[in-house]
Design a protein around this motif. Structure first.
Motif, PDB file in Angstrom:
ATOM      1  N   ALA A  74      -8.736   7.815  -3.852  1.00  0.00           N
ATOM      2  CA  ALA A  74      -9.170   6.683  -4.674  1.00  0.00           C
ATOM      3  C   ALA A  74      -8.517   5.387  -4.211  1.00  0.00           C
ATOM      4  CB  ALA A  74      -8.837   6.960  -6.142  1.00  0.00           C
ATOM      5  N   LEU A  75      -7.235   5.457  -3.844  1.00  0.00           N
ATOM      6  CA  LEU A  75      -6.536   4.264  -3.358  1.00  0.00           C
ATOM      7  C   LEU A  75      -7.132   3.787  -2.043  1.00  0.00           C
ATOM      8  CD1 LEU A  75      -4.138   2.482  -4.201  1.00  0.00           C
ATOM      9  CD2 LEU A  75      -2.688   3.879  -2.732  1.00  0.00           C
ATOM     10  N   ARG A  76      -7.501   4.730  -1.177  1.00  0.00           N
ATOM     11  CA  ARG A  76      -8.108   4.343   0.091  1.00  0.00           C
ATOM     12  C   ARG A  76      -9.477   3.708  -0.118  1.00  0.00           C
ATOM     13  NH1 ARG A  76      -8.692   8.357   5.229  1.00  0.00           N
ATOM     14  NH2 ARG A  76      -6.411   8.211   5.103  1.00  0.00           N
ATOM     15  N   LYS A  77     -10.267   4.248  -1.062  1.00  0.00           N
ATOM     16  CA  LYS A  77     -11.581   3.654  -1.340  1.00  0.00           C
ATOM     17  C   LYS A  77     -11.417   2.228  -1.866  1.00  0.00           C
ATOM     18  CE  LYS A  77     -14.830   5.253  -0.703  1.00  0.00           C
ATOM     19  NZ  LYS A  77     -15.617   5.322   0.546  1.00  0.00           N
ATOM     20  N   VAL A 128      -3.143  18.638  -5.131  1.00  0.00           N
ATOM     21  CA  VAL A 128      -4.552  18.230  -5.233  1.00  0.00           C
ATOM     22  C   VAL A 128      -4.662  16.866  -5.905  1.00  0.00           C
ATOM     23  CG1 VAL A 128      -6.760  18.801  -6.289  1.00  0.00           C
ATOM     24  CG2 VAL A 128      -5.413  20.600  -5.214  1.00  0.00           C
ATOM     25  N   SER A 129      -3.876  16.636  -6.957  1.00  0.00           N
ATOM     26  CA  SER A 129      -3.894  15.333  -7.626  1.00  0.00           C
ATOM     27  C   SER A 129      -3.468  14.221  -6.674  1.00  0.00           C
ATOM     28  CB  SER A 129      -2.976  15.359  -8.846  1.00  0.00           C
ATOM     29  OG  SER A 129      -3.387  16.332  -9.776  1.00  0.00           O
ATOM     30  N   SER A 130      -2.475  14.515  -5.834  1.00  0.00           N
ATOM     31  CA  SER A 130      -2.033  13.522  -4.861  1.00  0.00           C
ATOM     32  C   SER A 130      -3.148  13.174  -3.886  1.00  0.00           C
ATOM     33  CB  SER A 130      -0.813  14.049  -4.108  1.00  0.00           C
ATOM     34  OG  SER A 130      -0.428  13.149  -3.088  1.00  0.00           O
ATOM     35  N   VAL A 131      -3.870  14.190  -3.406  1.00  0.00           N
ATOM     36  CA  VAL A 131      -4.975  13.938  -2.481  1.00  0.00           C
ATOM     37  C   VAL A 131      -6.053  13.096  -3.148  1.00  0.00           C
ATOM     38  CG1 VAL A 131      -6.850  15.027  -1.191  1.00  0.00           C
ATOM     39  CG2 VAL A 131      -4.550  16.001  -1.098  1.00  0.00           C
ATOM     40  N   GLU A 174       3.716   7.443   6.867  1.00  0.00           N
ATOM     41  CA  GLU A 174       3.735   6.654   8.094  1.00  0.00           C
ATOM     42  C   GLU A 174       2.408   5.918   8.266  1.00  0.00           C
ATOM     43  OE1 GLU A 174       5.005   8.470  11.672  1.00  0.00           O
ATOM     44  OE2 GLU A 174       6.744   9.459  10.758  1.00  0.00           O
ATOM     45  N   ARG A 175       2.475   4.648   8.620  1.00  0.00           N
ATOM     46  CA  ARG A 175       1.287   3.804   8.659  1.00  0.00           C
ATOM     47  C   ARG A 175       0.266   4.273   9.692  1.00  0.00           C
ATOM     48  NH1 ARG A 175       5.657   0.941   7.282  1.00  0.00           N
ATOM     49  NH2 ARG A 175       5.482  -0.655   5.668  1.00  0.00           N
ATOM     50  N   ARG A 176       0.729   4.955  10.724  1.00  0.00           N
ATOM     51  CA  ARG A 176      -0.204   5.401  11.766  1.00  0.00           C
ATOM     52  C   ARG A 176      -1.196   6.438  11.227  1.00  0.00           C
ATOM     53  NH1 ARG A 176       3.557   8.620  15.976  1.00  0.00           N
ATOM     54  NH2 ARG A 176       5.099   7.096  15.298  1.00  0.00           N
ATOM     55  N   PHE A 177      -0.849   7.118  10.125  1.00  0.00           N
ATOM     56  CA  PHE A 177      -1.704   8.162   9.583  1.00  0.00           C
ATOM     57  C   PHE A 177      -2.479   7.704   8.351  1.00  0.00           C
ATOM     58  CE2 PHE A 177       2.107  10.526  11.261  1.00  0.00           C
ATOM     59  CZ  PHE A 177       1.500  10.902  12.444  1.00  0.00           C
ATOM     60  N   LEU A 178      -2.316   6.449   7.932  1.00  0.00           N
ATOM     61  CA  LEU A 178      -2.927   5.965   6.704  1.00  0.00           C
ATOM     62  C   LEU A 178      -4.204   5.169   6.983  1.00  0.00           C
ATOM     63  CD1 LEU A 178       0.305   4.719   4.866  1.00  0.00           C
ATOM     64  CD2 LEU A 178      -0.753   6.985   4.788  1.00  0.00           C
ATOM     65  N   PHE A 179      -4.860   4.761   5.905  1.00  0.00           N
ATOM     66  CA  PHE A 179      -5.982   3.816   5.889  1.00  0.00           C
ATOM     67  C   PHE A 179      -7.319   4.437   6.290  1.00  0.00           C
ATOM     68  CE2 PHE A 179      -2.227   1.240   7.442  1.00  0.00           C
ATOM     69  CZ  PHE A 179      -1.771   0.953   6.162  1.00  0.00           C
ATOM     70  N   VAL A 180      -7.406   5.176   7.396  1.00  0.00           N
ATOM     71  CA  VAL A 180      -8.650   5.835   7.816  1.00  0.00           C
ATOM     72  C   VAL A 180      -8.295   7.196   8.411  1.00  0.00           C
ATOM     73  CG1 VAL A 180      -9.976   3.718   8.251  1.00  0.00           C
ATOM     74  CG2 VAL A 180      -8.574   4.699  10.074  1.00  0.00           C
ATOM     75  N   TYR A 212       0.833  -1.198   0.000  1.00  0.00           N
ATOM     76  CA  TYR A 212       0.000   0.000   0.000  1.00  0.00           C
ATOM     77  C   TYR A 212       0.875   1.258   0.000  1.00  0.00           C
ATOM     78  CZ  TYR A 212      -3.869   3.110   1.249  1.00  0.00           C
ATOM     79  OH  TYR A 212      -4.808   4.111   1.248  1.00  0.00           O
ATOM     80  N   VAL A 213       1.922   1.270   0.805  1.00  0.00           N
ATOM     81  CA  VAL A 213       2.815   2.433   0.842  1.00  0.00           C
ATOM     82  C   VAL A 213       3.504   2.618  -0.503  1.00  0.00           C
ATOM     83  CG1 VAL A 213       4.878   3.404   1.917  1.00  0.00           C
ATOM     84  CG2 VAL A 213       3.128   2.321   3.340  1.00  0.00           C
ATOM     85  N   ARG A 214       3.933   1.501  -1.132  1.00  0.00           N
ATOM     86  CA  ARG A 214       4.534   1.620  -2.466  1.00  0.00           C
ATOM     87  C   ARG A 214       3.541   2.194  -3.471  1.00  0.00           C
ATOM     88  NH1 ARG A 214       7.091  -3.478  -1.179  1.00  0.00           N
ATOM     89  NH2 ARG A 214       5.410  -4.590  -2.271  1.00  0.00           N
ATOM     90  N   SER A 215       2.286   1.819  -3.346  1.00  0.00           N
ATOM     91  CA  SER A 215       1.261   2.378  -4.227  1.00  0.00           C
ATOM     92  C   SER A 215       1.088   3.874  -3.994  1.00  0.00           C
ATOM     93  CB  SER A 215      -0.077   1.661  -4.010  1.00  0.00           C
ATOM     94  OG  SER A 215       0.025   0.280  -4.302  1.00  0.00           O
ATOM     95  N   LEU A 216       1.195   4.302  -2.734  1.00  0.00           N
ATOM     96  CA  LEU A 216       1.110   5.725  -2.435  1.00  0.00           C
ATOM     97  C   LEU A 216       2.253   6.499  -3.094  1.00  0.00           C
ATOM     98  CD1 LEU A 216       0.124   5.862   1.357  1.00  0.00           C
ATOM     99  CD2 LEU A 216      -1.319   6.357  -0.611  1.00  0.00           C
ATOM    100  N   VAL A 217       3.451   5.959  -3.001  1.00  0.00           N
ATOM    101  CA  VAL A 217       4.603   6.615  -3.621  1.00  0.00           C
ATOM    102  C   VAL A 217       4.401   6.716  -5.127  1.00  0.00           C
ATOM    103  CG1 VAL A 217       7.083   6.471  -4.026  1.00  0.00           C
ATOM    104  CG2 VAL A 217       6.152   5.873  -1.781  1.00  0.00           C
ATOM    105  N   PHE A 218       3.912   5.634  -5.731  1.00  0.00           N
ATOM    106  CA  PHE A 218       3.658   5.666  -7.175  1.00  0.00           C
ATOM    107  C   PHE A 218       2.607   6.716  -7.528  1.00  0.00           C
ATOM    108  CE2 PHE A 218       1.046   4.255 -10.783  1.00  0.00           C
ATOM    109  CZ  PHE A 218       2.010   4.228 -11.782  1.00  0.00           C
ATOM    110  N   CYS A 219       1.545   6.818  -6.718  1.00  0.00           N
ATOM    111  CA  CYS A 219       0.506   7.827  -6.970  1.00  0.00           C
ATOM    112  C   CYS A 219       1.066   9.239  -6.872  1.00  0.00           C
ATOM    113  CB  CYS A 219      -0.645   7.653  -5.975  1.00  0.00           C
ATOM    114  SG  CYS A 219      -1.680   6.204  -6.286  1.00  0.00           S
ATOM    115  N   ASP A 220       1.932   9.468  -5.902  1.00  0.00           N
ATOM    116  CA  ASP A 220       2.526  10.798  -5.757  1.00  0.00           C
ATOM    117  C   ASP A 220       3.462  11.108  -6.924  1.00  0.00           C
ATOM    118  OD1 ASP A 220       1.140  11.202  -3.402  1.00  0.00           O
ATOM    119  OD2 ASP A 220       2.747  10.397  -2.155  1.00  0.00           O
ATOM    120  N   LEU A 221       4.221  10.117  -7.386  1.00  0.00           N
ATOM    121  CA  LEU A 221       5.057  10.311  -8.570  1.00  0.00           C
ATOM    122  C   LEU A 221       4.194  10.633  -9.780  1.00  0.00           C
ATOM    123  CD1 LEU A 221       7.628   7.394  -8.141  1.00  0.00           C
ATOM    124  CD2 LEU A 221       8.140   9.841  -8.034  1.00  0.00           C
ATOM    125  N   LEU A 222       3.097   9.893  -9.933  1.00  0.00           N
ATOM    126  CA  LEU A 222       2.188  10.125 -11.056  1.00  0.00           C
ATOM    127  C   LEU A 222       1.568  11.514 -10.979  1.00  0.00           C
ATOM    128  CD1 LEU A 222       0.699   9.006 -13.535  1.00  0.00           C
ATOM    129  CD2 LEU A 222      -1.033   8.079 -11.981  1.00  0.00           C
TER     130      LEU A 222
END
Length: 471
Positions: free
Chosen positions: A126-129, A118-121, A68-74, A11-21
């Motif tokens: 979308a990744l969280r959904k 804004v694109s990152s958010v 950081e995982r403590r701030f992710l998911f929800v 999931y964290v790797r996917s976040l990094v990819f989304c931010d790069l995109l």
């Protein structure tokens, strides 16, 4: 590596990819719109900035602890840290540009950087959904052992099973010495692995990765410390549930007092500058939405007018902030004699509280069912927002008859303006029991923030498309 660690790292790797995109898309789009596809000596510096943006954005977000995982998911912490990192990136670019006397066009900077943030958010949302949908299917869940008394365990188990997007699957329990565990093991189907002294063995037997300790006097600070020492060897997360009901972490601070850590609880932000900002955002957004949805409003009004006898708009007195009465506007979705027929249908009520809701209400018109399914009947409430009587986000606007039977703690809902949407609307709407709807409204009142409003508005769009609980 445990199962939980594997999917969390993915999931964290996917976040990094989304931010790069997000960085690549925002930079390339802004460069193309500003300079076209030709690279010259004039726009070479902007090409370098465009190439650096996909690298700078993840670095800045990592510094702001957005991975950081403590701030992710929800929750809203993740989005707050992304926005905070984005503001830092814009400010840093401005300072460096001024210090080095770089001739950077402000329009380019103010278009590329905010659009990347804004694109990152949006991509993170979308990744969280997608994660929440996977959790609803029983995937990417944490296996949890709950430690506490029976009634508390039953309550937390029901709540976590109802809100599976939190990702906590209760697989077992540990009870105080002498408890029989019938109420936990029977209707809830949980395995009781023993007493508080058996938590470490319960984790191993249940293949759990998280222990949730509920508030109970038997587990004091020393006992919790010893439990944490036993669990840290296997990298099992220890979560201690606070006795403060629905108080967000942003309102709590640990302050040492003579070597003793004290939990300081801030008052909720019911007044002040941020409330003025919310008022301004509400009214400006309501005006813009009324203009944007003008054709839709006209089309819905014609459908209501041509398909059933009666006025287009339904007006009803509701209770607003601090108990002030106001008249709410909605598109009429029922026949004109709906109020008169309420008494004969009262025995069919499917709600367990003060609300009256039935799934197949015969008073609803054919067009009204379609309007309610997609919440189009709520659009005229933008007028109430524009007049300052309601907010875009807030608790459900109650009837005076409902407020008359409110318990004292439920009246806390009236401390803020009612909203067109809110936590209860995006969490199931009419499918929720009354107590859960009240709990969600009170959680919003206690923990309001602009970022929470933004998240609720984004979740409202998906809730409307699903149309679950809308009747």
């Amino acid at each position: 590596m445990s199962r939980r660690q594997r999917w969390e790292r993915r999931y964290v790797r996917s976040l990094v990819f989304c931010d790069l995109l997000a960085g690549v898309t925002a930079g390339a789009t802004t460069f193309a719109l500003r300079f076209g596809d030709e690279v010259t000596s004039y726009n070479l510096a902007y090409m370098v900035l465009t190439a650096l943006l996909p690298v700078l954005l993840p670095v800045v977000l990592a510094v702001s602890r957005a991975y950081e995982r403590r701030f992710l998911f929800v929750g809203t912490d993740e989005y707050q840290r992304v926005l905070r990192g984005g503001v830092g990136l814009i400010a840093g670019t401005a300072v460096i540009s001024y210090a080095l006397d770089l001739d950077l066009a402000r329009g380019y900077v103010l278009a590329a950087l905010p659009s990347a943030v804004v694109s990152s958010v949006v991509l993170r949302f979308a990744l969280r959904k997608r994660l929440h949908r996977a959790r609803s299917r029983g995937e990417s869940l944490r296996r949890v052992i709950v430690v506490g008394h029976e009634l508390s365990i039953i309550g937390i188990t029901r709540q976590l099973r109802r809100e599976r997007y939190h990702g906590l699957e209760v697989v077992g329990a540990c009870l105080p010495p002498g408890a029989d565990g019938v109420g936990v093991a029977g209707p809830n189907g949980l395995t009781v692995y023993g007493t508080f002294d058996d938590v470490a063995r319960a984790v191993e037997r249940a293949d759990a990765d998280t222990v949730v300790v509920l508030s109970c006097p038997e587990l004091d600070g020393a006992a919790l410390r010893r439990l944490a020492w036993r669990l840290e060897r296997d990298e099992v997360d220890l979560v201690v549930a606070s006795a403060l009901v629905d108080v967000a972490g942003a309102r709590t601070t640990i302050r040492p007092f003579d070597g003793l850590p004290m939990l300081h609880v801030e008052h909720p932000r019911l007044h002040g500058g941020l409330r003025l900002v919310k008022e301004l955002v509400d009214r400006v957004a309501a005006f813009l939405l009324l203009v944007a949805f003008g054709p839709v409003l006209l089309g819905v009004a014609l459908c209501v007018r041509l398909t059933s006898r009666g006025p287009v708009l339904f007006r009803q007195v509701r209770v607003g902030r601090d108990g002030r009465l106001f008249r709410i506007y909605k598109f009429r979705s029922m026949y004109v004699d709906a109020e008169a027929r309420l008494a004969e249908l009262r025995h069919l009520n499917e709600q367990d509280g003060v609300l009256f809701k039935i799934r197949d209400d015969p008073r609803v018109t054919g067009v009204g069912r379609w309007l309610r399914r997609f919440s189009l009947d709520e659009l005229p409430q933008l007028l109430n927002v524009l007049l300052g009587q309601m907010s875009l986000v807030g608790p459900r606007p109650p009837l005076p008859s409902e407020v008359a039977v409110y318990a004292d703690d439920v009246r806390r809902r009236l401390a803020v303006k009612p909203g067109m949407t809110g936590l209860w609307q995006v969490s199931g709407r009419s499918d929720l029991p009354w107590e859960e709807a009240v709990r969600l409204d009170l959680r919003y009142v206690e923990n309001w923030s602009l970022s929470l409003d933004l998240v609720i508005l984004l979740r409202t769009m998906t809730a409307v498309m699903r149309s679950s609980g809308a009747y």
